[in-house]
Design a protein around this motif. Structure first.
Motif, PDB file in Angstrom:
ATOM      1  N   SER A  51     -17.207 -38.592  28.685  1.00 31.84           N
ATOM      2  CA  SER A  51     -16.573 -37.272  28.694  1.00 31.84           C
ATOM      3  C   SER A  51     -15.685 -37.122  29.917  1.00 31.84           C
ATOM      4  O   SER A  51     -14.579 -36.560  29.832  1.00 31.84           O
ATOM      5  CB  SER A  51     -17.630 -36.165  28.649  1.00 31.84           C
ATOM      6  OG  SER A  51     -18.397 -36.137  29.838  1.00 31.84           O
ATOM      7  N   TYR A  52     -16.130 -37.650  31.050  1.00 30.95           N
ATOM      8  CA  TYR A  52     -15.303 -37.628  32.264  1.00 30.95           C
ATOM      9  C   TYR A  52     -14.071 -38.507  32.082  1.00 30.95           C
ATOM     10  O   TYR A  52     -12.949 -38.099  32.404  1.00 30.95           O
ATOM     11  CB  TYR A  52     -16.117 -38.104  33.460  1.00 30.95           C
ATOM     12  CG  TYR A  52     -15.281 -38.256  34.717  1.00 30.95           C
ATOM     13  CD1 TYR A  52     -15.082 -37.171  35.574  1.00 30.95           C
ATOM     14  CD2 TYR A  52     -14.663 -39.462  35.032  1.00 30.95           C
ATOM     15  CE1 TYR A  52     -14.293 -37.295  36.714  1.00 30.95           C
ATOM     16  CE2 TYR A  52     -13.877 -39.604  36.168  1.00 30.95           C
ATOM     17  CZ  TYR A  52     -13.687 -38.521  37.000  1.00 30.95           C
ATOM     18  OH  TYR A  52     -12.903 -38.646  38.120  1.00 30.95           O
ATOM     19  N   ALA A  55     -11.559 -37.055  29.576  1.00 30.96           N
ATOM     20  CA  ALA A  55     -10.898 -35.878  30.144  1.00 30.96           C
ATOM     21  C   ALA A  55      -9.890 -36.264  31.211  1.00 30.96           C
ATOM     22  O   ALA A  55      -8.798 -35.685  31.291  1.00 30.96           O
ATOM     23  CB  ALA A  55     -11.951 -34.928  30.723  1.00 30.96           C
ATOM     24  N   ARG A  69     -12.859 -31.839  29.250  1.00 36.23           N
ATOM     25  CA  ARG A  69     -14.215 -32.371  29.406  1.00 36.23           C
ATOM     26  C   ARG A  69     -15.232 -31.497  28.676  1.00 36.23           C
ATOM     27  O   ARG A  69     -16.155 -32.018  28.043  1.00 36.23           O
ATOM     28  CB  ARG A  69     -14.559 -32.467  30.890  1.00 36.23           C
ATOM     29  CG  ARG A  69     -15.872 -33.190  31.156  1.00 36.23           C
ATOM     30  CD  ARG A  69     -16.075 -33.411  32.634  1.00 36.23           C
ATOM     31  NE  ARG A  69     -17.297 -34.127  32.893  1.00 36.23           N
ATOM     32  CZ  ARG A  69     -17.745 -34.428  34.105  1.00 36.23           C
ATOM     33  NH1 ARG A  69     -17.039 -34.063  35.173  1.00 36.23           N
ATOM     34  NH2 ARG A  69     -18.886 -35.077  34.260  1.00 36.23           N
ATOM     35  N   GLU A  73     -17.728 -32.859  25.744  1.00 40.07           N
ATOM     36  CA  GLU A  73     -19.183 -32.734  25.878  1.00 40.07           C
ATOM     37  C   GLU A  73     -19.775 -31.922  24.733  1.00 40.07           C
ATOM     38  O   GLU A  73     -20.859 -32.240  24.232  1.00 40.07           O
ATOM     39  CB  GLU A  73     -19.523 -32.105  27.229  1.00 40.07           C
ATOM     40  CG  GLU A  73     -19.274 -33.054  28.399  1.00 40.07           C
ATOM     41  CD  GLU A  73     -19.711 -32.472  29.727  1.00 40.07           C
ATOM     42  OE1 GLU A  73     -19.952 -31.247  29.788  1.00 40.07           O
ATOM     43  OE2 GLU A  73     -19.819 -33.255  30.698  1.00 40.07           O
TER      44      GLU A  73
END
Length: 270
Positions: A51-52, A55, A69, A73
């Motif tokens: 997710s990091y 993003a 992000r 998530e």
């Protein structure tokens, strides 16, 4: 005993291996320490890391990294299959790509893997009705990675897109499990049809660099499409096709072409 069972259930050997690889890489290349901590070591799971990473890649002046992000998530939380597919794709690359020596590499460096995980989030958004968000993800994936996959396309697990430059996959395309393709592959239409107009790729298919598969046709499981071919007709299972337009030139040569990654037209294909 209940606490022990909970602890055992939380152990993730894949993520443990990735974090160990990241620690070693940070020791070997101290200047990479901040990058490795931000992308891997700061996170408690593969989905948090992804997710990091997604993003960080897809954020823009129009949509902040924090917002992207949050979207990723929420998608992972709503659909655990996205994480299962991410793991299958990761293992596929590690097993098939001779340039991949660590599970760490695709997460950090391979745009084919990053683009595929971004597409998967976009596809989830499409299926739950967030069409404009899905289009935004498609746009950013195309801009950042050079990979243009319509969010409505259906793609299975264990996918490897090697080099991942100039990939195009259309709206009604279907790709099975354990498919491998190289750069400049197009799964496209043949005109301005508005209905089901894109290829259906079976499980275990190997698609060579620069191949174009056009129209609502079927490519049978465990077949091979030679580099630079233009496929306009159905391909039976376990065959090799080559040429413009593509014709059957022999058997696939093995049970799992997408895993063997053998692109050579051997004696069985003469």
């Amino acid at each position: 005993m209940a606490q022990l069972k909970t602890y055992v259930a939380q152990i993730d050997p894949v993520w443990e291996r990735i974090t160990e690889e990241a620690r070693k890489a940070a020791l070997d290349e101290p200047l990479m320490g901040g990058f490795l901590h931000a992308c891997i070591l700061h996170h408690k799971s593969l989905e948090k890391s992804l997710s990091y990473r997604i993003a960080a890649k897809l954020a823009s002046n129009e949509m902040s990294m924090a917002v992207v992000r949050e979207i990723v998530e929420e998608a992972y939380s709503a659909d655990p299959d996205l994480v299962h597919a991410a793991r299958a794709d990761l293992v596929a690359i590690y097993e098939r790509d001779p340039a991949c020596h660590r599970l760490l590499q695709p997460i950090l460096y391979f745009k084919g893997y990053q683009a595929m995980q971004s597409y998967r989030v976009g596809h989830h958004l499409w299926t739950v009705g967030h069409r404009d968000l899905a289009y935004f993800i498609q746009m950013r994936v195309s801009e950042i990675f050079g990979v243009d996959i319509h969010p409505a396309a259906r793609i299975g697990k264990g996918i490897m897109i090697d080099h991942a430059h100039s990939i195009v996959i259309g709206e009604t395309a279907v790709v099975g499990d354990n498919v491998s393709m190289l750069h400049s592959v197009t799964l496209g239409g043949t005109g301005k049809e508005e209905e089901d107009r894109h290829p259906k790729i079976g499980d275990g298919v190997l698609i060579g660099a620069g191949a174009k598969v056009l129209g609502n046709i079927k490519v049978g499981h465990c077949s091979r499409i030679a580099a630079g071919s233009v496929v306009l007709e159905d391909v039976p299972p376990c065959k090799t096709v080559a040429g413009i337009p593509a014709r059957i030139v022999g058997e696939a040569g093995c049970e799992q072409p997408s895993i063997s990654m053998n692109h050579m037209l051997g004696p069985q294909s003469q």
